[in-house]
Design a protein around this motif. Structure first.
Motif, PDB file in Angstrom:
ATOM      1  N   TYR A 129       2.965   6.031  -2.795  1.00 14.07           N
ATOM      2  CA  TYR A 129       4.022   6.911  -3.289  1.00 14.07           C
ATOM      3  C   TYR A 129       3.974   7.045  -4.813  1.00 14.07           C
ATOM      4  O   TYR A 129       4.191   8.125  -5.357  1.00 14.07           O
ATOM      5  N   VAL A 130       3.688   5.927  -5.488  1.00 14.79           N
ATOM      6  CA  VAL A 130       3.568   5.985  -6.955  1.00 14.79           C
ATOM      7  C   VAL A 130       2.411   6.900  -7.348  1.00 14.79           C
ATOM      8  O   VAL A 130       2.549   7.742  -8.254  1.00 14.79           O
ATOM      9  N   LEU A 131       1.283   6.757  -6.663  1.00 13.04           N
ATOM     10  CA  LEU A 131       0.122   7.601  -6.958  1.00 13.04           C
ATOM     11  C   LEU A 131       0.423   9.067  -6.650  1.00 13.04           C
ATOM     12  O   LEU A 131      -0.014   9.960  -7.382  1.00 13.04           O
ATOM     13  N   ALA A 178      -6.384   9.073  -3.772  1.00 19.44           N
ATOM     14  CA  ALA A 178      -5.983   7.692  -3.495  1.00 19.44           C
ATOM     15  C   ALA A 178      -4.667   7.643  -2.728  1.00 19.44           C
ATOM     16  O   ALA A 178      -4.496   6.824  -1.813  1.00 19.44           O
ATOM     17  N   ALA A 179      -3.737   8.530  -3.066  1.00 16.43           N
ATOM     18  CA  ALA A 179      -2.438   8.552  -2.393  1.00 16.43           C
ATOM     19  C   ALA A 179      -2.588   8.963  -0.929  1.00 16.43           C
ATOM     20  O   ALA A 179      -1.946   8.389  -0.039  1.00 16.43           O
ATOM     21  N   ILE A 180      -3.425   9.952  -0.660  1.00 15.51           N
ATOM     22  CA  ILE A 180      -3.644  10.408   0.726  1.00 15.51           C
ATOM     23  C   ILE A 180      -4.227   9.281   1.570  1.00 15.51           C
ATOM     24  O   ILE A 180      -3.865   9.104   2.735  1.00 15.51           O
ATOM     25  N   GLN A 181      -5.120   8.485   0.985  1.00 14.95           N
ATOM     26  CA  GLN A 181      -5.725   7.373   1.720  1.00 14.95           C
ATOM     27  C   GLN A 181      -4.690   6.314   2.081  1.00 14.95           C
ATOM     28  O   GLN A 181      -4.795   5.644   3.103  1.00 14.95           O
ATOM     29  N   ASN A 202       0.822  -1.207   0.000  1.00 13.92           N
ATOM     30  CA  ASN A 202       0.000   0.000   0.000  1.00 13.92           C
ATOM     31  C   ASN A 202       0.855   1.255   0.000  1.00 13.92           C
ATOM     32  O   ASN A 202       0.539   2.239  -0.664  1.00 13.92           O
ATOM     33  N   SER A 203       1.943   1.244   0.762  1.00  9.86           N
ATOM     34  CA  SER A 203       2.834   2.398   0.805  1.00  9.86           C
ATOM     35  C   SER A 203       3.464   2.643  -0.556  1.00  9.86           C
ATOM     36  O   SER A 203       3.530   3.784  -1.027  1.00  9.86           O
ATOM     37  N   PHE A 204       3.916   1.558  -1.200  1.00 12.28           N
ATOM     38  CA  PHE A 204       4.524   1.711  -2.521  1.00 12.28           C
ATOM     39  C   PHE A 204       3.521   2.288  -3.513  1.00 12.28           C
ATOM     40  O   PHE A 204       3.829   3.213  -4.267  1.00 12.28           O
TER      41      PHE A 204
END
Length: 313
Positions: free
Chosen positions: A15-17, A240-243, A10-12
């Motif tokens: 960061y990509v998002l 999506a990235a913030i979530q 999820n972290s990866f």
């Protein structure tokens, strides 16, 4: 192990998002400059961008099963946010003609520093030493950018416009956190902000813009891409990235916004780039990254310090 793998995964993805969100927002010059160079004024370009973005965002809301209703006390705040966002975008696009997209996009990135100053002046938030250092660092970077790639001083009008753009966006970020908007989802809030912002551009919209677009399918493609990548797509990736990783890392990854904008401006539109300008851009990005991550930096340093306790004499 499964939990650790899920967290890392999820972290990866987060960061990509986050990188995709910032980089896609940085495509503003890539799609806006061809339309501006074709003779469409900035207000009309933004009207087209917002007008095309509205059905895109509305479609996403319907697909997610979200409603469009608002409370009575939310209409005026959202209209105000729409005008602030519209003013910020308009001033940025107009500034391209005076100081170039690369420098303008970088100077716009000082808005987190402006937010910090506003919160300190009007909401009595404490200003740390790191914050002061970040502001000095940013001012040094701006000083290096004061002269363009050809060595001549930048247009004062252009600098004032991009400063106004950053200030408008900073006020927007402060205003958007008001209590009565806390329960408005990000997607719905953005849709209404764009909707109300469209009225500012509609007042000065030049109908000849559609004649210019009709002469070139490529310009229509630019307009559609401008409505999608730096608007709808960037918003979805940001949410999506913030979530997945939280707002602070996503804000730090926002440094990719000016980086991608500078890359497109220099490589595609042949805007000048010198070592001095590069250093100025690097200083501004570094200063903003520091000020956004201030809390994380302090906490990290405290944890490292505790790993090395003081030796008693």
């Amino acid at each position: 192990m499964v939990f650790l793998h899920t967290v890392m995964n999820n972290s990866f993805k987060g960061y990509v998002l986050g990188i995709l969100a910032a980089a896609s927002y940085g495509t503003n010059p890539l799609f806006a400059l061809p339309l501006l160079n074709a003779g469409i004024d900035a207000s009309s370009v933004l009207f087209i961008r917002y007008l095309l973005a509205i059905p895109m965002l509305a479609t996403i809301m319907v697909a997610r099963g979200r409603g469009f209703g608002l409370k009575r006390n939310q209409w005026i705040p959202l209209a105000t946010l729409g005008l602030l966002m519209a003013a910020s975008s308009l001033l940025l696009y107009v500034s391209y003609a005076y100081i170039g997209a690369a420098i303008a996009s970088t100077l716009l990135f000082v808005y987190p520093i402006m937010v910090t100053i506003i919160m300190a002046l009007f909401f009595h938030e404490k200003v740390s030493v790191l914050t002061v250092f970040s502001i000095v660092l940013a001012m040094t970077g701006i000083g290096l950018l004061y002269r363009g790639g050809d060595g001549r001083a930048l247009s004062l009008a252009g600098l004032v416009m991009v400063a106004g753009s950053a200030l408008s966006y900073a006020i927007y970020l402060v205003w958007v956190n008001m209590p009565r908007l806390k329960d408005v989802p990000t997607l719905k809030l953005t849709l209404y902000v764009i909707f109300f912002g469209t009225f500012l551009y509609a007042y000065n919209f030049d109908t000849d813009s559609f004649n210019i677009l009709s002469n070139s399918p490529w310009l229509w493609a630019d307009a559609l891409a401008m409505a999608f990548f730096p608007t709808a797509f960037s918003l979805l990736c940001t949410s999506a990235a913030i979530q997945k990783i939280g707002s602070t890392p996503v804000a730090i990854l926002g440094a990719f916004e000016p980086v991608s904008a500078v890359l497109f401006a220099v490589t595609i539109f042949n805007e000048p780039m010198t070592l001095r300008l590069g250093m100025g851009i690097l200083l501004i990005i570094s200063s903003v990254t520091l000020i956004i991550s201030a809390g994380s930096v302090v906490n990290f340093l405290m944890r490292v310090r505790k790993m090395f306790p003081r030796i008693k004499r």
